[in-house]
Design a protein around this motif. Sequence first.
Motif, PDB file in Angstrom:
ATOM      1  N   PHE A 180       0.843  -1.174   0.000  1.00 23.97           N
ATOM      2  CA  PHE A 180       0.000   0.000   0.000  1.00 23.97           C
ATOM      3  C   PHE A 180       0.885   1.232   0.000  1.00 23.97           C
ATOM      4  CE2 PHE A 180      -3.900  -2.118   0.948  1.00 23.97           C
ATOM      5  CZ  PHE A 180      -3.497  -3.261   1.622  1.00 23.97           C
ATOM      6  N   TYR A 181       0.439   2.234  -0.721  1.00 27.32           N
ATOM      7  CA  TYR A 181       1.155   3.504  -0.679  1.00 27.32           C
ATOM      8  C   TYR A 181       0.126   4.554  -0.313  1.00 27.32           C
ATOM      9  CZ  TYR A 181       3.375   7.742  -2.364  1.00 27.32           C
ATOM     10  OH  TYR A 181       3.877   9.000  -2.473  1.00 27.32           O
ATOM     11  N   PHE A 182       0.387   5.263   0.759  1.00 29.49           N
ATOM     12  CA  PHE A 182      -0.581   6.212   1.273  1.00 29.49           C
ATOM     13  C   PHE A 182       0.017   7.604   1.224  1.00 29.49           C
ATOM     14  CE2 PHE A 182      -4.006   7.805   3.615  1.00 29.49           C
ATOM     15  CZ  PHE A 182      -3.529   8.633   4.616  1.00 29.49           C
ATOM     16  N   ALA A 183      -0.785   8.584   0.812  1.00 26.64           N
ATOM     17  CA  ALA A 183      -0.271   9.947   0.797  1.00 26.64           C
ATOM     18  C   ALA A 183      -1.367  10.899   1.224  1.00 26.64           C
ATOM     19  CB  ALA A 183       0.213  10.325  -0.606  1.00 26.64           C
ATOM     20  N   ILE A 184      -0.983  11.929   1.955  1.00 28.85           N
ATOM     21  CA  ILE A 184      -1.910  13.013   2.270  1.00 28.85           C
ATOM     22  C   ILE A 184      -1.482  14.184   1.405  1.00 28.85           C
ATOM     23  CG2 ILE A 184      -2.809  14.532   4.038  1.00 28.85           C
ATOM     24  CD1 ILE A 184      -2.129  12.597   6.109  1.00 28.85           C
ATOM     25  N   VAL A 185      -2.399  14.657   0.557  1.00 25.84           N
ATOM     26  CA  VAL A 185      -2.060  15.750  -0.354  1.00 25.84           C
ATOM     27  C   VAL A 185      -2.792  17.003   0.106  1.00 25.84           C
ATOM     28  CG1 VAL A 185      -2.066  16.479  -2.737  1.00 25.84           C
ATOM     29  CG2 VAL A 185      -1.896  14.069  -2.185  1.00 25.84           C
ATOM     30  N   GLY A 186      -2.070  18.092   0.244  1.00 26.99           N
ATOM     31  CA  GLY A 186      -2.675  19.314   0.755  1.00 26.99           C
ATOM     32  C   GLY A 186      -3.474  20.049  -0.307  1.00 26.99           C
ATOM     33  N   THR A 187      -3.961  21.233   0.048  1.00 27.94           N
ATOM     34  CA  THR A 187      -4.814  21.956  -0.876  1.00 27.94           C
ATOM     35  C   THR A 187      -4.033  22.523  -2.048  1.00 27.94           C
ATOM     36  OG1 THR A 187      -4.514  23.932   0.429  1.00 27.94           O
ATOM     37  CG2 THR A 187      -6.456  22.629   0.875  1.00 27.94           C
TER      38      THR A 187
END
Lengths: 133, 212
Positions: free
Chosen positions: A4-11
Amino acid sequence: MTTFYFAIVGTNDSPLYEAEFGAQREENKYLQQFVVHAALDLVDDAQFMTNTCYLKSVDRYNDWTVSAYVTPSNARLMLLHETKSEDAIKSFFAACHELYMKTLLNPFYQPNAAIQSQTFDAKMHTLAKKYLL
Amino acid sequence: MASSQQQKQQIQNMLRLDTKQSKRSTMLLEQPVTRQRRDKVSLSAFAFLFAEMIRYTQNRVLGIQDLETKLNELGQRVGVRVFELTMWREKIVRRETRVLQMLVYINSVVWRALFDKPADSLERSTDNEDEYMITDNEPAILKYISVPKEMASFSPGAFISGIVEAIAACCQCPARVTSHVVPVDGLPVRTVILLKFDKDVMEREKRLEAGK
């Protein structure tokens, strides 16, 4: 093989946090980043169609599926995975959202800054173990 | 020489604090976020803080517009956080993508979370389609701020307009938000928050309306 590759992308479309769970092959990391980045466009289209946060799977690439979850303040949580049950992913996203929100509530945290706290990292890995692996 | 080295070392140690797993940083991510019983803050404590905020910014600006802009920025920092928190505390977490729904949400839920009462009215301007107004007859936080006559055009509600502007930006409906004092008989501190949405927001609204 469960990766799994997880990312939080900002605005502003830059990643605030990235993590890999499960076994990984070294050469795939850049490709995964690229696929998730490309999927952002599809998230932008889909997010106006519906009122819910969890947009199920927005993109497919060979075996990989990209699922997205958009928070009310427009931060996107993206997960790249090979087929997995939707319910588990949905609960994972909900828990991640809570963790992200607690980071946001910190008055010293600038919105859209990179999340560097080791506690955050540790908790993410615990969540991944609980819901995904 | 030795003491400045020591100081540098001390400062570096302090800057490393959050990246270690110190007790403070673990507690931060374990705070409960559901609504607590005693989550109200006393008005006098906030009035003290707010008065100091205004005085602090007044010393650093040259002009009323700048003052309002700085207060606006301070409000924006609050707005992002209050929006996420109130959204989370709703029974089902949803997002707002339409202008009108977002305004209704601000009017009711956000105002109630911040000031313990819903805002008094929400109107759409008849002259321009993209202007909306939220009215508060007696904003509690402005109760103890008195504006001198030579600054009559200054509205300390700029803080509130900052909160609303941040929420509008979060919902992908960026707007220019300003606050004006419009006294009416018996309500000398009546504040109107004016939102002027960007052109592409209105175009998107029209498209979404037509698409339905």
